[in-house]
Design an enzyme around this catalytic site. Structure first.
Site, mmCIF file in Angstrom:
data_model
loop_
_atom_site.group_PDB
_atom_site.id
_atom_site.type_symbol
_atom_site.label_atom_id
_atom_site.label_comp_id
_atom_site.label_asym_id
_atom_site.label_seq_id
_atom_site.Cartn_x
_atom_site.Cartn_y
_atom_site.Cartn_z
ATOM 1 N N TYR A 104 0.837 -1.208 0.000
ATOM 2 C CA TYR A 104 0.000 0.000 0.000
ATOM 3 C C TYR A 104 0.870 1.255 0.000
ATOM 4 O O TYR A 104 0.721 2.126 -0.861
ATOM 5 C CB TYR A 104 -0.909 -0.033 1.227
ATOM 6 C CG TYR A 104 -1.928 1.086 1.279
ATOM 7 C CD1 TYR A 104 -3.050 1.066 0.463
ATOM 8 C CD2 TYR A 104 -1.766 2.149 2.161
ATOM 9 C CE1 TYR A 104 -3.988 2.091 0.521
ATOM 10 C CE2 TYR A 104 -2.706 3.172 2.220
ATOM 11 C CZ TYR A 104 -3.819 3.136 1.401
ATOM 12 O OH TYR A 104 -4.741 4.151 1.465
ATOM 13 N N ASN B 147 -6.188 9.568 8.653
ATOM 14 C CA ASN B 147 -7.287 8.715 9.120
ATOM 15 C C ASN B 147 -8.619 9.467 9.113
ATOM 16 O O ASN B 147 -8.711 10.559 9.671
ATOM 17 C CB ASN B 147 -6.994 8.197 10.527
ATOM 18 C CG ASN B 147 -5.760 7.321 10.551
ATOM 19 O OD1 ASN B 147 -4.668 7.777 10.271
ATOM 20 N ND2 ASN B 147 -5.930 6.047 10.865
ATOM 21 N N PHE C 132 -13.979 -0.275 17.047
ATOM 22 C CA PHE C 132 -14.305 0.076 18.444
ATOM 23 C C PHE C 132 -15.806 0.349 18.609
ATOM 24 O O PHE C 132 -16.430 -0.106 19.573
ATOM 25 C CB PHE C 132 -13.500 1.301 18.900
ATOM 26 C CG PHE C 132 -12.041 1.032 19.193
ATOM 27 C CD1 PHE C 132 -11.485 -0.235 19.021
ATOM 28 C CD2 PHE C 132 -11.208 2.062 19.644
ATOM 29 C CE1 PHE C 132 -10.134 -0.478 19.283
ATOM 30 C CE2 PHE C 132 -9.860 1.822 19.920
ATOM 31 C CZ PHE C 132 -9.325 0.559 19.732
HETATM 32 N N1 UDP Z 1 -6.098 -0.552 15.973
HETATM 33 C C1 UDP Z 1 -6.464 -1.081 17.207
HETATM 34 N N2 UDP Z 1 -7.544 -1.895 17.268
HETATM 35 C C2 UDP Z 1 -8.302 -2.212 16.177
HETATM 36 C C3 UDP Z 1 -7.947 -1.664 14.933
HETATM 37 C C4 UDP Z 1 -6.822 -0.840 14.857
HETATM 38 O O1 UDP Z 1 -5.812 -0.811 18.229
HETATM 39 O O2 UDP Z 1 -9.279 -2.965 16.323
HETATM 40 C C5 UDP Z 1 -4.935 0.362 15.924
HETATM 41 C C6 UDP Z 1 -3.907 0.039 14.848
HETATM 42 O O3 UDP Z 1 -2.955 -0.893 15.319
HETATM 43 C C7 UDP Z 1 -3.309 1.414 14.586
HETATM 44 C C8 UDP Z 1 -4.469 2.357 14.819
HETATM 45 O O4 UDP Z 1 -5.420 1.656 15.601
HETATM 46 O O5 UDP Z 1 -2.300 1.700 15.529
HETATM 47 C C9 UDP Z 1 -5.154 2.809 13.535
HETATM 48 O O6 UDP Z 1 -5.413 1.666 12.776
HETATM 49 P P1 UDP Z 1 -6.273 1.702 11.448
HETATM 50 O O7 UDP Z 1 -6.246 0.318 10.871
HETATM 51 O O8 UDP Z 1 -7.589 2.327 11.710
HETATM 52 O O9 UDP Z 1 -5.494 2.694 10.483
HETATM 53 P P2 UDP Z 1 -3.949 2.897 10.087
HETATM 54 O O10 UDP Z 1 -3.087 1.928 10.878
HETATM 55 O O11 UDP Z 1 -3.890 2.622 8.635
HETATM 56 O O12 UDP Z 1 -3.677 4.293 10.480
#
Ligand code: UDP
Length: 311
Positions: free
Chosen positions: A144, A173, A190
Site C-alpha cells: 500500500y 485517518n 471500536f
Molecule cells: N487498531 C487497534 N484496534 C483495532 C484496529 C486498529 O488498536 O481494532 C490500531 C492500529 O494498530 C493502529 C491504529 O489503531 O495503531 C489505527 O489503525 P487503522 O487500521 O484504523 O489505520 P492505520 O493503521 O492505517 O492508520
C-alpha cells in the site's frame, strides 16, 4: 461536466459521489470493482439521472470522455490491502497509469487520493508535505505505502512530461458513515464492538497515536482541491490535527456509547506507525480549509449510523 470517481462505491468514494450528484448539471460516473466497495453505499444514488455505476477494475484500461477524475480506488484498510498485496500494488500503479492516460487524452484534471502512509513510521512530527517519509519497502504495509508513493511519482512525472493536470492529496485517518462495519479500522471496530458489548481490541500498548477527521470535512477539502487553480498540484495534507492515543480513543468510544465492554490488548501489527498527525498549514493557505466537525461530534454521528445498521 463529466466526472469520474474510481472506487466510487467505497467509503470515501460513495460519500464523494453523494456530494457531487447534488449538482444536476454534472454527470457522475462511479466506477468500482466491488472488492471492498459496496452497492449499498450507492443504493440511494442509483436512480439519479446524472449518476451511472460501472463495474470495472482500474487495473484494466477504460475509455470514458471525462473532464475530472477523482482516483479513490484502492482497498485502504490494512487487513483489506494485505489480503492480496500484489493486486493492491497493481491497483495503485497500473490503476493510476490508466487514469493518467485518460486525463492526458481528454485534458481532464486528475485528483489522486494519496495517503499519510507515504510518511510511513514518521520520524518528523507533525507530518508536513515536505517530509519524505520513513517507509519499509519490504514489509506487510509496503504494497500500500510504496504503491501510493509510486502513484504520486507517476502523477508528477505526467505533469512534468505532458503537462497533465494533476492534484495530489494525502489523506489522514478518516471516519464516518458508509465505512463497512467489518472494515477492520480502529473507529469502525471500536464502535461496533462497544455497541455489541464485545471486547474493545486495542492493538499493542495503545500508546500509538492517530488523528481522526470526520468524512464530511474531508470531502469538503477534496472538492476544494479539485476546484483550485491548475497550478495547485499538491501534495496537500487533509486531516484533522486533533491527536489521540488509541487508548484514549477506546475510552472515548466506550464512554460515548455508555458501553460495558472490556478494553483488551492484542498484539501490535508489524510496522504499525507510532505517531501520526497532519500539519495542515498548506491546506489552509491554498484552500482555506480546516476541519469543522469536532471528533466527539463525528463519533456521535457514526455511532448513530452503526446503531441503525444493526437495527
Ligand atoms: N487498531 C487497534 N484496534 C483495532 C484496529 C486498529 O488498536 O481494532 C490500531 C492500529 O494498530 C493502529 C491504529 O489503531 O495503531 C489505527 O489503525 P487503522 O487500521 O484504523 O489505520 P492505520 O493503521 O492505517 O492508520
Amino acid at each position: 461536466m463529466n466526472i469520474l470517481v474510481t472506487g466510487g462505491a467505497g467509503f470515501l468514494g460513495s460519500n464523494l459521489c453523494a456530494r457531487l450528484v447534488k449538482n444536476s448539471q454534472d454527470h457522475i460516473y462511479c466506477l468500482d470493482n466491488l472488492q471492498t466497495g459496496r452497492m449499498e453505499n450507492i443504493a440511494e444514488l442509483m436512480d439519479r439521472p446524472n449518476f451511472t455505476f460501472i463495474r470495472h477494475d482500474i487495473v484494466e484500461p477504460i475509455d470514458l470522455e471525462v473532464d475530472q477524475i477523482y482516483n479513490a480506488a484502492c482497498p485502504a484498510s490494512p487487513p483489506a490491502y494485505q489480503a492480496d498485496p500484489v493486486h493492491t500494488m497493481k491497483t495503485s500503479v497500473l490503476g493510476i497509469l490508466n487514469m493518467l492516460e485518460l486525463a492526458k487524452k481528454y485534458d481532464a484534471t486528475l485528483l489522486q487520493f494519496s495517503t499519510s502512509e507515504v510518511y510511513g513510521d514518521a520520524l518528523q512530527h507533525p507530518q508536513r508535505e515536505d517530509y519524505w517519509g520513513n517507509v519499509n519497502p519490504d514489509g506487510i504495509r509496503s504494497c500500500y505505502d510504496e504503491g501510493k508513493r509510486a502513484a504520486e511519482t507517476l502523477c508528477f512525472d505526467y505533469h512534468r512530461m505532458y503537462g497533465t493536470k494533476i492534484k495530489v492529496i494525502r489523506i489522514f485517518n478518516t471516519f464516518g458513515p458508509k465505512m463497512n462495519p467489518a472494515d477492520g479500522r480502529v473507529i469502525s471496530n471500536f464502535v461496533n464492538q462497544a455497541l455489541r458489548g464485545e471486547d474493545i481490541t486495542v492493538y499493542g500498548d495503545g500508546n500509538q497515536t492517530r488523528s481522526f477527521c470526520y468524512v464530511d470535512d474531508l470531502i469538503e477539502g477534496i472538492v476544494r482541491m479539485m476546484a483550485s487553480p491548475d497550478e495547485v498540484t499538491g501534495p496537500v495534507n487533509l486531516g484533522n490535527p486533533e491527536e489521540f492515543t488509541i487508548n484514549e480513543m477506546a475510552e472515548q468510544v466506550k464512554a460515548q456509547i455508555g458501553s460495558a465492554s472490556k478494553i483488551v490488548h492484542l498484539p501490535l501489527p508489524k510496522d504499525d506507525p507510532k505517531q501520526r498527525r497532519p500539519d495542515i498549514t498548506r491546506a489552509w493557505e491554498l484552500l482555506g480549509w480546516k476541519p469543522q466537525v469536532p471528533v466527539h461530534e463525528g463519533l456521535t454521528r457514526v455511532i448513530e449510523y452503526y446503531h441503525r445498521l444493526m437495527a
